[in-house]
Design a protein around this motif. Structure first.
Motif, mmCIF file in Angstrom:
data_model
loop_
_atom_site.group_PDB
_atom_site.id
_atom_site.type_symbol
_atom_site.label_atom_id
_atom_site.label_comp_id
_atom_site.label_asym_id
_atom_site.label_seq_id
_atom_site.Cartn_x
_atom_site.Cartn_y
_atom_site.Cartn_z
ATOM 1 N N LEU A 86 -29.007 -14.003 96.477
ATOM 2 C CA LEU A 86 -28.504 -12.750 95.914
ATOM 3 C C LEU A 86 -29.588 -11.962 95.206
ATOM 4 N N HIS A 87 -30.664 -12.616 94.789
ATOM 5 C CA HIS A 87 -31.765 -11.901 94.146
ATOM 6 C C HIS A 87 -32.616 -11.142 95.159
ATOM 7 N N GLU A 111 -18.312 -11.135 92.578
ATOM 8 C CA GLU A 111 -18.593 -10.220 91.467
ATOM 9 C C GLU A 111 -20.085 -9.913 91.361
ATOM 10 N N GLU A 112 -20.915 -10.940 91.515
ATOM 11 C CA GLU A 112 -22.364 -10.736 91.418
ATOM 12 C C GLU A 112 -22.900 -9.951 92.619
ATOM 13 N N GLY A 119 -22.114 -7.098 100.310
ATOM 14 C CA GLY A 119 -20.771 -7.559 100.619
ATOM 15 C C GLY A 119 -20.724 -9.077 100.594
ATOM 16 N N PHE A 120 -19.560 -9.630 100.267
ATOM 17 C CA PHE A 120 -19.416 -11.094 100.254
ATOM 18 C C PHE A 120 -18.059 -11.491 100.810
ATOM 19 N N GLY A 166 -6.898 -12.243 101.925
ATOM 20 C CA GLY A 166 -6.754 -11.562 100.648
ATOM 21 C C GLY A 166 -8.083 -11.389 99.950
ATOM 22 N N LYS A 167 -8.033 -11.214 98.654
ATOM 23 C CA LYS A 167 -9.235 -10.953 97.860
ATOM 24 C C LYS A 167 -10.137 -12.187 97.793
ATOM 25 N N ALA A 168 -11.304 -12.029 97.182
ATOM 26 C CA ALA A 168 -12.268 -13.119 97.069
ATOM 27 C C ALA A 168 -11.592 -14.378 96.518
ATOM 28 N N GLY A 169 -11.857 -15.507 97.165
ATOM 29 C CA GLY A 169 -11.248 -16.777 96.793
ATOM 30 C C GLY A 169 -10.074 -17.158 97.665
#
Length: 302
Positions: A86-87, A111-112, A119-120, A166-169
């Motif tokens: 992610l960096h 979130e990060e 995108g994740f 659905g959403k993340a997770g």
């Protein structure tokens, strides 16, 4: 964008990941790969994949896939202060995690990633080594619909079904349900084989018949024949399944749920690991049931 112009990175080419990368190569995508043991990726490199380190892959990839063993592996690959992907990922790229991990971790990565314009998707898969080889995995996805839309053509290279849950997770929550079903079914398959053996049945005939009725399942159709051949090599490692069941148990406790079938299956797999079979396939649960009952199911040449 033309396939040849899309840069795809893949970190983790194990039992399933290797086949998944193979399908992307077959479909014309330019692939860069990294795995802890480079020799495990030699077949992919011979087919045109490029070997790069984690930082290089992150910097260059439009789509970066993870297929790792444990949540702590994902934590390090994503957030390591020096090499964490992610960096280094570019704005507008998409990170797709196929690792079976915790819903909480998926939400934190989302979130990060959002802060960095990346995108994740948490996108665990089901189907084991057979589904990966045949390009028939079921992919359950959490995250935003836009990132999934951008990634769909890649996911479909090795998936029979891709669904946005659905959403993340949400992908990880769906995978927990998947593992609960598999764990309880596997206990039933192993108990049926031990029972049928003691009753003097032809077990090959039995499973061929029962899989055509209401008791039919992937475990009965695909894994029971492996058990009868005494083939306990991994399509999915016992130690990784124990990790998955632990995640499901943790989530169940968080939601104040009592799931006794899940708890029993987890304990049986823990016992199997204690006997030294943690690197065998999940069908090796038969060995724990055999030991409990002081018997050994007859080997079939099938």
């Amino acid at each position: 964008m033309e396939k040849a112009a899309i840069r795809v990175g893949w970190i983790g080419t194990g039992v399933m990941g290797k086949s998944m990368v193979g399908h992307l190569l077959t479909n014309g995508y330019q692939m860069s790969v990294y795995t802890r043991t480079k020799a495990k990726a030699e077949d992919l490199l011979a087919r045109g994949a490029q070997w790069q380190d984690i930082k290089e892959i992150a910097q260059q990839s439009d789509y970066l896939f993870l297929m790792l063993g444990y949540p702590h592996d994902v934590e390090d690959v994503v957030f390591n202060k020096d090499t964490g992907v992610l960096h280094h990922m570019k704005e507008g790229s998409v990170l797709i995690d196929h690792t079976t991990s915790s819903p909480g971790q998926a939400m934190r990565i989302h979130e990060e990633a959002l802060k960095r314009g990346v995108g994740f998707l948490d996108a665990p898969v089901s189907g084991g080594d057979i589904g990966a080889r045949n390009g028939k995995l079921v992919t359950m996805v959490g995250g935003d619909a836009e990132s999934l839309g951008k990634s769909m053509s890649l996911l479909q290279c090795y998936s029979a079904e891709v669904q946005h849950m659905g959403k993340a997770g949400a992908g990880q929550q769906t995978k927990a349900c998947n593992q609960i079903l598999i764990a309880n079914t596997m206990v039933g398959v192993c108990e049926a084989l031990v029972y049928g053996h003691k009753a003097g049945l032809d077990l090959n005939q039995m499973i061929n018949l029962l899989q055509k009725g209401a008791a039919g399942s992937f475990s009965l159709e695909k894994l029971a024949p492996r058990m009868l051949r005494r083939d306990f090599e991994p399509g999915f490692y016992v130690e990784h399944f124990i990790k998955d069941l632990g995640i499901a148990l943790d989530e169940a406790r968080r939601m104040k749920l009592g799931l006794p079938g899940l708890a029993l299956a987890s304990q049986l797999y823990q016992a199997l690991s204690a006997q030294g079979f943690e690197r065998k396939g999940t069908q090796a649960l038969l060995l724990a049931l055999e030991q409990m009952n002081g018997t050994e199911v007859k080997k079939y040449d099938i």
